[in-house]
Design an enzyme around this catalytic site. Sequence first.
Site, PDB file in Angstrom:
ATOM      1  N   ASP A   1     -51.203 -56.275  28.446  1.00 48.86           N
ATOM      2  CA  ASP A   1     -53.118 -56.102  27.657  1.00 48.86           C
ATOM      3  C   ASP A   1     -52.890 -55.282  26.316  1.00 48.86           C
ATOM      4  O   ASP A   1     -52.271 -54.195  25.872  1.00 48.86           O
ATOM      5  CB  ASP A   1     -53.522 -55.437  28.498  1.00 48.86           C
ATOM      6  CG  ASP A   1     -55.429 -55.185  28.423  1.00 48.86           C
ATOM      7  OD1 ASP A   1     -55.947 -56.108  27.490  1.00 48.86           O
ATOM      8  OD2 ASP A   1     -56.180 -54.822  29.215  1.00 48.86           O
TER       9      ASP A   1
ATOM     10  N   CYS B   1     -60.344 -59.441  25.594  1.00 46.27           N
ATOM     11  CA  CYS B   1     -60.047 -59.212  27.041  1.00 46.27           C
ATOM     12  C   CYS B   1     -60.072 -60.800  27.857  1.00 46.27           C
ATOM     13  O   CYS B   1     -59.993 -62.042  28.113  1.00 46.27           O
ATOM     14  CB  CYS B   1     -59.881 -58.069  27.270  1.00 46.27           C
ATOM     15  SG  CYS B   1     -59.071 -56.433  26.586  1.00 46.27           S
TER      16      CYS B   1
ATOM     17  N   HIS C   1     -60.805 -58.462  34.876  1.00 45.48           N
ATOM     18  CA  HIS C   1     -61.875 -59.005  33.884  1.00 45.48           C
ATOM     19  C   HIS C   1     -62.631 -60.088  33.625  1.00 45.48           C
ATOM     20  O   HIS C   1     -62.885 -60.654  32.551  1.00 45.48           O
ATOM     21  CB  HIS C   1     -60.817 -58.382  32.876  1.00 45.48           C
ATOM     22  CG  HIS C   1     -62.154 -57.778  32.203  1.00 45.48           C
ATOM     23  ND1 HIS C   1     -61.542 -57.374  30.961  1.00 45.48           N
ATOM     24  CD2 HIS C   1     -63.440 -57.123  32.284  1.00 45.48           C
ATOM     25  CE1 HIS C   1     -62.628 -56.473  29.626  1.00 45.48           C
ATOM     26  NE2 HIS C   1     -63.761 -56.481  30.758  1.00 45.48           N
TER      27      HIS C   1
END
Length: 584
Positions: free
Chosen positions: A44, A84, A145
Amino acid sequence: ERAPKIRGAAREMTMLWVLLLPLVSGNLEQKANVRPNYVLIMADDLGIGDLGCYGNDTLRTPHIDSLAKDGVMLTQHIAASPLCTPSRAAFLTGRYPIRSGMASFGKVGIFLFAASSGGIPANETTFARLLQEQGYATALIGKWHLGLNCETSDDHCHHPQRHGFNYFYGFPLTNLRDCKPGHGSVFVRGLQSQLKIGSRVLVALLVTLLLLVYMELLAVHWRALAYTSLASALLLGLGLLFLVNFRLLNCILMRDRNIIQQPFSYQNLTQRMTDEAVGFISRNVDQPFLLFLSFLQVHTALYSSEEFRGKSNHGLYGDNVEEMDWSVGQILMVLERLQVSNKTLVYFTSDQGPHLEEFSDDNEVHRGWSGIYKGGKSTNWEGGIRVPGLLRWPGTLPAGVSKHQPTSNMDIFPTVANLARAAMPTDRLIDGRDLMPLLLGKVQHSEHEFLFHYCNAYLSAVRWQPKNSSAVWKAHFFTPNFSPEGAQGCFDTHVCFCFGSSVTWHNPPLLYDLESDPAESSPLAPDTDPRYHQALEGIQEAVERHQRTLAPVPCQLSPLNMLWKPWLQPCCSSASELCRCDQD
């Protein structure tokens, strides 16, 4: 005398080959019918320049680098989004996020609350679901997410197990500064300038109102004034109460559909995730499996175990990178120990480029490195979307090979599906392309003639590699306004935004040839490149064709879907406290 001997030897070899041919063919056929395992690893906010195999000589990443040494390294591997949530949606579905409604038309482009109602739609097909239907054991360890609930706090309509993962150990939301005490607030950090402006405007309005009332130029009943003041104070109080309890409400660790830590603890978190990944592989070694290991590193808040803290040359950020590399090494080691390395395709990437604006409260650098590339996370400059792409499959993929063709994280969907012999969806467009022909050297050029780069739901740039050409054109329709001027990021707002006063539109678009100018430092002009008009015309025609393929879908990242809804709040209960538990 020698000729008859040669002819006799030839006959013997022919007879031997005839006898062995069925056996050899059977072995080849059997090997072709063996479906590989998959270990798909996503970091990430990792910069492409943070790894040794991509040029870093100050961070130690030997295990990740070994994937390049023993496999194929993609040097022009592109995330489908520089943020993201949409990037991960594209990775799982093989489709541009705008097709699934996983792209925002507003300012905020990701989910910020665990109690939002948006998420990856039920009618979208992930590669995990395709492989699950093929008998694969599937697991997601780490960050999701992509939404959680729709109408109640436990309907789990967007949960990973609704999208093809048999097992889930991880985080329904993401890692944020607010999740770690003492690391500040991403909301305060990101909204500092807006809060200053807003507070000044509010004070000015209040003073003006009081002056008008005092001068009897405006008649306002005292009750109306009192009610308005009370409502404003109540809203402000609720907002402050939510921020104070953000960690408790949003920083959640789940196993399957059960909350096991609320709020989650960073203590030995990488080791726990690694143990879960190793355990999943060990339990499923006798059947085909797919593991998606989705690290929290190196998104802030940064954390590191005692074994790695202070050991790198780049502070806490470097410690995080090196601890993540250790975890990758543990995964490779268990594949070797269980003798399934040659049956397992390992893939390593990042969801987007580094968050350049990240500094700690005491001004320590908490960001990655884009290498030679401009910009970072939340921008479609190369630094925001060019990410690591490493693939290893011993005995099948060549070792130590680099491919310099445009590829996408969306390509994993068709690659995984085709190797597992899963039927590709026929009722929708799949934007990814099977990587195997390129990886095996059967073709020399990427199947992506065009790649479209979205910033939220807005088409920001287009990449074009014409067939039978070495040029790679990239046209920017708008670019972010870096702040302060001359910087490589948006430090005043903590992240770059996609529209309004945050961007500058270009007419004609900025045009670069990435083959000769990968840093995007010198835009081309008609007098500097005779192909200028031809390139822009080809890109514009491609944009028109692409836009005709877009069908309207509900926006999952609309303000209403992203809003915190108390009735959707996931909450575990212990004997003593509500919304607090620690069962991990």
